[in-house]
Write a protein that holds these residues in place. Structure first.
Motif, PDB file in Angstrom:
ATOM      1  N   LEU A   2       0.822  -1.201   0.000  1.00 60.57           N
ATOM      2  CA  LEU A   2       0.000   0.000   0.000  1.00 60.57           C
ATOM      3  C   LEU A   2       0.857   1.252   0.000  1.00 60.57           C
ATOM      4  N   LEU A  96      -0.966   1.208   6.509  1.00 57.99           N
ATOM      5  CA  LEU A  96      -1.644  -0.084   6.644  1.00 57.99           C
ATOM      6  C   LEU A  96      -2.809  -0.025   7.623  1.00 57.99           C
ATOM      7  N   THR A  99      -8.110   3.425   8.087  1.00 58.15           N
ATOM      8  CA  THR A  99      -9.449   2.887   7.822  1.00 58.15           C
ATOM      9  C   THR A  99     -10.152   3.661   6.710  1.00 58.15           C
ATOM     10  N   ARG A 148     -10.959 -11.902   4.196  1.00 60.11           N
ATOM     11  CA  ARG A 148     -10.643 -10.621   4.805  1.00 60.11           C
ATOM     12  C   ARG A 148     -10.593 -10.732   6.325  1.00 60.11           C
ATOM     13  N   CYS A 160     -11.207  -5.622   6.645  1.00 60.51           N
ATOM     14  CA  CYS A 160      -9.805  -5.358   6.322  1.00 60.51           C
ATOM     15  C   CYS A 160      -9.372  -6.303   5.200  1.00 60.51           C
ATOM     16  N   GLU A 163      -4.899  -8.488   1.742  1.00 60.74           N
ATOM     17  CA  GLU A 163      -3.578  -7.962   1.418  1.00 60.74           C
ATOM     18  C   GLU A 163      -3.024  -7.117   2.560  1.00 60.74           C
ATOM     19  N   THR A 164      -3.880  -6.329   3.197  1.00 65.53           N
ATOM     20  CA  THR A 164      -3.453  -5.499   4.321  1.00 65.53           C
ATOM     21  C   THR A 164      -3.087  -6.377   5.508  1.00 65.53           C
ATOM     22  N   CYS A 165      -3.924  -7.385   5.791  1.00 66.25           N
ATOM     23  CA  CYS A 165      -3.625  -8.318   6.882  1.00 66.25           C
ATOM     24  C   CYS A 165      -2.290  -9.012   6.634  1.00 66.25           C
ATOM     25  N   ALA A 167       0.233  -7.943   4.853  1.00 66.27           N
ATOM     26  CA  ALA A 167       1.329  -6.981   4.992  1.00 66.27           C
ATOM     27  C   ALA A 167       1.635  -6.727   6.470  1.00 66.27           C
ATOM     28  N   LEU A 168       0.607  -6.626   7.309  1.00 71.97           N
ATOM     29  CA  LEU A 168       0.826  -6.448   8.744  1.00 71.97           C
ATOM     30  C   LEU A 168       1.504  -7.680   9.349  1.00 71.97           C
TER      31      LEU A 168
END
Length: 181
Positions: A2, A96, A99, A148, A160, A163-165, A167-168
């Motif tokens: 992101l 990341l 929201t 998600r 969420c 992809e964000t999860c 990356a975290l």
């Protein structure tokens, strides 16, 4: 991922603004001179660094404190905790954890697993703290919705993206953190 997308969009927007403002006026000697001037202007611009004013300014926290708290037989205890103070890492985490653009979940949508322990993020700004939490672990992802996770800021829960999860989770794994149930 992101952060890279944000950088590409920012640089693209900056490039469009410069192109629109640098249309040379047509000279008396005709179009050929105009084309030469235009290509010369583009070459000289590409060698100059962009002014910092054109980049978006976002308030960054001074640090981000992360933890995962587990419930034991007779107590609640931190399983792991970490504080991030590196500006580049803070910038990546802020992106990341944003929201903005995420869909808030309704009461009838699945949001959190029964039991389980979310990862908690406290963004420490000068004079205030913002709290976020997330069920980012792969085994807590909502399978009916493309895998998600759930991200929350206070009481509001958001869908969420996987992809964000991921990356975290990758960020935490690089820090040698094991995220558990």
């Amino acid at each position: 991922m992101l952060l890279a997308l944000l950088l590409i969009l920012t640089l693209g927007a900056c490039g469009k603004k410069e192109d629109a403002g640098d249309i040379p006026e047509e000279s008396a000697s005709g179009e050929e001179n105009s084309v030469q001037e235009e290509s010369g202007a583009e070459e000289s611009q590409s060698s100059e660094p962009e002014p910092e004013e054109s980049l978006p300014k976002m308030e960054l926290p001074q640090s981000i404190f992360m933890t995962q708290v587990l419930v034991g037989m007779d107590r609640v205890y931190p399983y792991w905790e970490m504080e991030i103070t590196d500006e580049e890492e803070i910038r990546a985490l802020v992106v990341l954890l944003s929201t903005e653009g995420l869909a808030p979940l309704t009461k009838d949508q699945p949001s959190v697993p029964d039991g389980g322990s979310p990862v908690e993020f406290k963004l420490e700004y000068a004079g205030r703290t913002e709290s976020y939490w997330g069920y980012i672990q792969p085994h807590y992802r909502i399978e009916e919705e493309n895998g998600r996770g759930t991200l929350g800021d206070g009481e509001t829960k958001y869908a969420c993206p996987a992809e964000t999860c991921d990356a975290l989770m990758t960020f935490l794994e690089q820090k040698k953190i094991l995220v558990v149930g």
